[in-house]
Design an enzyme around this catalytic site. Structure first.
Site, short mmCIF file in Angstrom:
data_model
loop_
_atom_site.label_atom_id
_atom_site.label_comp_id
_atom_site.label_asym_id
_atom_site.label_seq_id
_atom_site.Cartn_x
_atom_site.Cartn_y
_atom_site.Cartn_z
N HIS A 25 0.84 -1.20 0.00
CA HIS A 25 0.00 0.00 0.00
C HIS A 25 0.88 1.26 0.00
CE1 HIS A 25 -4.08 -1.67 1.62
NE2 HIS A 25 -3.47 -2.57 0.86
N TYR A 147 -8.97 -8.40 9.97
CA TYR A 147 -8.32 -8.51 8.65
C TYR A 147 -6.83 -8.25 8.83
CZ TYR A 147 -8.28 -7.99 3.50
OH TYR A 147 -8.07 -8.14 2.15
N LYS A 193 -9.22 -13.10 9.00
CA LYS A 193 -8.81 -13.25 7.60
C LYS A 193 -7.36 -12.82 7.49
CE LYS A 193 -9.36 -11.15 3.04
NZ LYS A 193 -10.30 -10.92 1.94
N LYS A 195 -4.47 -11.73 4.85
CA LYS A 195 -4.08 -11.39 3.48
C LYS A 195 -2.76 -12.06 3.19
CE LYS A 195 -5.73 -9.36 0.96
NZ LYS A 195 -6.55 -9.75 -0.18
N ASP A 223 -6.17 -15.40 2.09
CA ASP A 223 -6.49 -14.85 0.77
C ASP A 223 -5.19 -14.46 0.05
OD1 ASP A 223 -7.34 -13.47 -1.44
OD2 ASP A 223 -8.19 -11.78 -0.33
N ASN A 225 -4.80 -13.78 -2.96
CA ASN A 225 -5.08 -12.93 -4.13
C ASN A 225 -4.51 -13.50 -5.43
OD1 ASN A 225 -5.16 -9.96 -2.20
ND2 ASN A 225 -6.78 -10.55 -3.62
N GLU A 248 -9.62 -18.37 0.12
CA GLU A 248 -10.05 -17.27 -0.76
C GLU A 248 -9.02 -17.00 -1.86
OE1 GLU A 248 -11.47 -13.80 1.36
OE2 GLU A 248 -10.89 -12.48 -0.30
N ASN A 271 -13.22 -12.80 -4.63
CA ASN A 271 -13.63 -11.47 -5.08
C ASN A 271 -12.80 -11.10 -6.31
OD1 ASN A 271 -11.56 -10.96 -2.61
ND2 ASN A 271 -11.19 -9.47 -4.22
N ASP A 295 -19.57 -6.88 -2.92
CA ASP A 295 -19.04 -5.55 -2.59
C ASP A 295 -19.91 -4.57 -3.36
OD1 ASP A 295 -17.68 -3.10 -2.60
OD2 ASP A 295 -15.72 -4.06 -2.48
N HIS A 322 -16.53 -8.36 0.67
CA HIS A 322 -15.16 -7.89 0.42
C HIS A 322 -15.01 -6.43 0.82
CE1 HIS A 322 -12.68 -5.69 -2.65
NE2 HIS A 322 -11.79 -6.59 -2.30
N ASN A 324 -12.12 -2.87 0.38
CA ASN A 324 -10.84 -2.20 0.13
C ASN A 324 -10.70 -1.12 1.22
OD1 ASN A 324 -11.45 -2.61 -3.30
ND2 ASN A 324 -9.64 -3.39 -2.30
N HIS A 351 -11.37 -3.12 6.08
CA HIS A 351 -10.04 -2.55 6.33
C HIS A 351 -10.09 -1.49 7.44
CE1 HIS A 351 -9.06 -4.39 2.47
NE2 HIS A 351 -7.87 -3.86 2.42
N ARG A 406 -4.38 4.33 -7.46
CA ARG A 406 -3.67 3.36 -6.62
C ARG A 406 -2.73 2.50 -7.46
NH1 ARG A 406 -6.48 -1.36 -2.79
NH2 ARG A 406 -4.54 -2.49 -2.41
O1 GKR Z 1 -6.01 -3.87 0.41
O2 GKR Z 1 -4.20 -4.97 -0.10
C1 GKR Z 1 -5.43 -4.86 -0.04
C2 GKR Z 1 -6.30 -6.02 -0.50
O3 GKR Z 1 -5.50 -6.99 -1.11
C3 GKR Z 1 -7.36 -5.56 -1.44
O4 GKR Z 1 -6.79 -4.84 -2.50
C4 GKR Z 1 -8.21 -6.68 -1.99
O5 GKR Z 1 -9.13 -6.16 -2.91
O6 GKR Z 1 -9.00 -7.00 0.26
C5 GKR Z 1 -9.07 -7.39 -1.01
C6 GKR Z 1 -9.32 -8.84 -1.22
O7 GKR Z 1 -10.01 -9.43 -0.43
O8 GKR Z 1 -8.87 -9.40 -2.23
MG MG Z 2 -9.97 -11.31 -1.56
#
Ligand code: GKR
Ligand code: MG
Length: 426
Positions: A25, A147, A193, A195, A223, A225, A248, A271, A295, A322, A324, A351, A406
């Protein structure tokens, strides 16, 4: 009642150096705050993405909204459709981890931004909470999950005036468990959760195991991603089996997810591969994900997300939510929506804990969590008011922060010049 004024304010708020599959970020996250006022003085509030293309679209839409009846949501849709199809956006960038930045969703996200504000206005006019307008509350408090993020202690490129965040570094299992304990201690969350897609997959599995031993009864999710190949997701899935409420977006494609589900039977959530109706239809055929993260910001607003919930029910899919990086107006829109959906049976993502205390722009400051849940009050509409001094401060921050869209990968290249952010990395 007619719409009289439409105020669109881009803002920037401090965001910690949170790590994800794409990178890290940036020091500031962007949002747009929408304030509507009708000819009889009723207000309506909304919050959406703050990336440059969204602001350009909102500005293009603004003239078409004057005089609209706030109850005429079909009129809103027609106006949004006309503006989206006739406006050429200069920077149509797509950031994969934030589905709302996909230009193909311009109609849904623009409509949603205004629909929430108009529904808020309708409910305030009627003197009822927004959830009542959405069909009534099936729960009076909405549970959210803790989270967790791997993160660095501080940003690389901020000056001496940028304050350190209070969370510190989290790049080991021990630090991550400490982050969870702090977050749960502070807000009372009852599920977690993580990340992922950041450290070596085996290290992330160890982190889940460490969370499991520290919080034996908490539902856990990871998750990555889409940053794990199918083989990695299969290998990690075996190790994670028994620990997860759901898995996820471990791998980047719907086909990989379908294969993973066939091979492991693990419940997969997304998502990333189901973010619009076309993908929803395909998913019904290939069974890539069994749980859809809704979302409202990109699914076309509160009512269309209720429709998504019904479709999930029809096709036997689970539904979660979901998020952000966001502020309290979005949190309350998510909460009123979730309170109205009987089938939303998982704690929602948010978040919000990552927001600095002095940067919530609502009168009264941060929205409180009780046992990890946000309560709906009897106040009309979303039940929140804007502190104009904080809004003005966050707008000045937007003007000076230099970020307009972003880009977590570009930010990561400041730490690692050869970073690509292209999934799957593992
Ligand atoms: O804020 O870094 C983040 C998340 O990875 C976000 O960009 C994702 O969209 O939270 C999100 C997710 O569940 O994939
Ligand atoms: Mg996700």
């Amino acid at each position: 009642m007619k719409l009289k004024t439409i105020k669109i304010t881009p803002i920037a708020f401090r965001d910690p150096p949170l790590l994800n599959a794409a990178g890290i970020h940036e020091p500031f996250a962007l949002r747009t705050i929408i304030e509507l006022e009708s000819d009889n003085g009723t207000i309506g509030l909304g919050e959406t993405y703050g990336d440059a293309p969204v602001i350009e679209l909102l500005e293009a839409l603004r003239p078409a909204l004057a005089g609209l009846d706030p109850f005429d949501l079909n009129g809103l849709r027609t106006r949004v459709r006309a503006v989206v199809s006739s406006t050429r956006i200069s920077g149509n960038t797509e950031y994969l981890l934030a589905p709302g930045t996909d230009p193909k969703k311009n109609l849904q996200k623009l409509y949603s931004a205004l629909e929430v504000a108009l529904l808020d206005m309708q409910a305030r006019y009627l003197g009822i909470p927004l959830v009542t307008l959405l069909g009534g509350a099936v729960r009076d408090a909405v549970p959210f999950s803790a989270y967790l993020f791997f993160k660095y202690a501080r940003h690389i490129d901020t000056g001496p005036d940028y304050p350190d965040d209070p969370w510190g570094e989290a790049v080991t299992a021990e630090q991550l468990v400490a982050q969870a304990a702090t977050m749960i201690g502070r807000y009372g969350f009852q599920s977690i959760k993580l990340k992922g897609g950041v450290l070596e997959p085996d290290v992330e599995v160890e982190c889940i195991e460490a969370l499991r031993s520290r919080f034996p009864d908490m539902p856990l999710r990871i998750d990555p991603n889409g940053n794990w190949s199918l083989q990695t997701a299969l290998d990690m899935g075996k190790k994670l089996d028994g620990h997860l409420e759901y898995y996820e977006d471990p791998s980047p494609t719907m086909e990989d997810m379908a294969e993973l589900h066939r091979a492991t039977g693990l419940p997969l959530a997304t998502n990333m591969v189901v973010t619009d109706l076309e993908q929803f239809r395909k998913n019904v055929h290939v069974n890539g994900a069994q749980i859809i993260l809704s979302d409202h910001h990109y699914w076309g607003g509160l009512r269309d997300t209720q429709l998504l919930a019904r479709m999930c029910e029809v096709f036997g899919l689970g539904l979660s939510m979901h998020s952000n990086s966001h502020l309290g107006i979005s949190l309350m829109a998510m909460t009123h929506l979730a309170a109205s959906v009987p089938t939303l049976s998982y704690a929602c993502d948010t978040h919000y804990p990552w927001l600095a205390d002095d940067e919530e722009l609502l009168v009264g400051g941060r929205i409180p969590f009780e046992n990890g849940a946000v309560r709906i009050s009897d106040a009309p509409g979303l039940g929140v008011e804007i502190d104009q001094d904080v809004l003005a401060r966050l707008h000045r921050q937007y003007q000076t922060c230099g970020i307009r869209t972003r880009d977590d990968s570009a930010q990561m290249r400041k730490y690692q010049p050869d970073w690509s952010g292209k999934p799957p990395r593992f």
